[in-house]
Design an enzyme around this catalytic site. Structure first.
Site, short mmCIF file in Angstrom:
data_model
loop_
_atom_site.label_atom_id
_atom_site.label_comp_id
_atom_site.label_asym_id
_atom_site.label_seq_id
_atom_site.Cartn_x
_atom_site.Cartn_y
_atom_site.Cartn_z
CG ASP A 1 -2.07 0.96 1.09
OD1 ASP A 1 -2.38 1.38 -0.04
OD2 ASP A 1 -2.68 1.29 2.12
CG ASN B 1 -7.92 -2.35 -5.16
OD1 ASN B 1 -7.02 -3.17 -4.98
ND2 ASN B 1 -8.11 -1.33 -4.31
#
Ligand code: IPE
Ligand code: IPE
Ligand code: MG
Length: 237
Positions: free
Chosen positions: A17, A65
């Protein structure tokens, strides 16, 4: 590296991330962050092999996502396809077995094909397993497993009363995946974001403030050292 005996985890799960923030800090488009992050993943795979790690699960694209802009989703799909094609020979030379872990629905057919090509090429490798978690969601995995198991109960292949954890595990996307020892997330966020809930129930969590494209083998070793200092009791006294 310290001279103290370090307990190296067998299986590391990484939530890669911070690519977007890394790019933003540099006035670059988010896609530049994804490109930088891709290089780091494969650098860390090579480092992990040297450290004696046996398995790594990389969260590349989550079932959540899809909520990103169509442009970013399109980039991520195209880029993961290209990345798999570019990296598979090197991974094969290193003795890495590539395993796709994720849900086929919605995922680009060309990405699935690329994942399957990499799996086929590397299927006999034993040195290290790289689980590429693409279109992966932990709840989706559990739901898909439960649905398939329910079908097998209906077909008479399994008795509902004899279902155990072992039975259930056979229905997960990758039944051979081992339990996660070290769950590592970059970028300072302290959450799992739906990654490997079944496999990481007894993982040690290490959250690092570094953005993913700034990760490097030294940072990975630091995480391993932190892991090594933990006292894993698994419920025992
Ligand atoms: C992780 O970086 C990569 C993917 C989710 C594909 P992000 O894109 O989430 O980066 P941030 O969190 O916006 O910085
Ligand atoms: C988790 O990161 C998914 C991947 C790294 C592929 P996200 O950036 O999507 O997670 P949230 O939205 O911050 O929880
Ligand atoms: Mg993020």
């Amino acid at each position: 590296m310290s001279s103290k005996k370090i307990e190296v985890p067998n299986h590391i799960a990484v939530v890669m991330d911070g690519n977007g923030r890394w790019a933003k800090q540099r006035g670059l488009p988010r896609t530049a962050g994804h490109e930088a992050g891709e290089k780091v993943l494969f650098e860390l795979v090579e480092a992990a092999i040297k450290f004696g790690v046996k398995e790594m699960s990389a969260y590349a694209f989550s079932t959540e996502n899809w909520k990103r802009s169509p442009e970013e989703v399109k980039f991520l799909m195209g880029y993961s396809r290209q990345s798999l094609r570019n990296r598979r020979d090197r991974l094969h030379d290193l003795g890495v077995k590539v395993q796709w872990v994720g849900r086929p629905q919605r995922l680009w057919k060309s990405v699935i094909e690329e994942l399957q090509d990499a799996e086929e090429l590397t299927e006999k490798n034993k040195k290290f397993t790289l689980n590429m978690c693409v279109n992966y969601g932990g709840r989706a995995e559990i739901i898909d497993a439960a649905a398939e198991l329910a079908r097998d109960v209906k077909r008479g292949k399994v008795k509902a009363d004899s279902i155990t954890e072992k039975t259930f595990e056979k229905y997960l996307y990758s039944p051979k995946m081992s339990d996660v020892d070290l769950f590592l997330r970059s970028s300072g966020e302290q959450r799992t974001s739906n990654f490997l809930p079944w496999q990481a129930t007894y993982a040690e969590f290490v959250f690092m403030d570094v953005l993913w494209p700034d990760m490097n083998p030294d940072q990975l070793w630091k995480a391993i050292e932190e892991y090594s200092e933990r006292d894993r009791r698994f419920g025992k006294a």
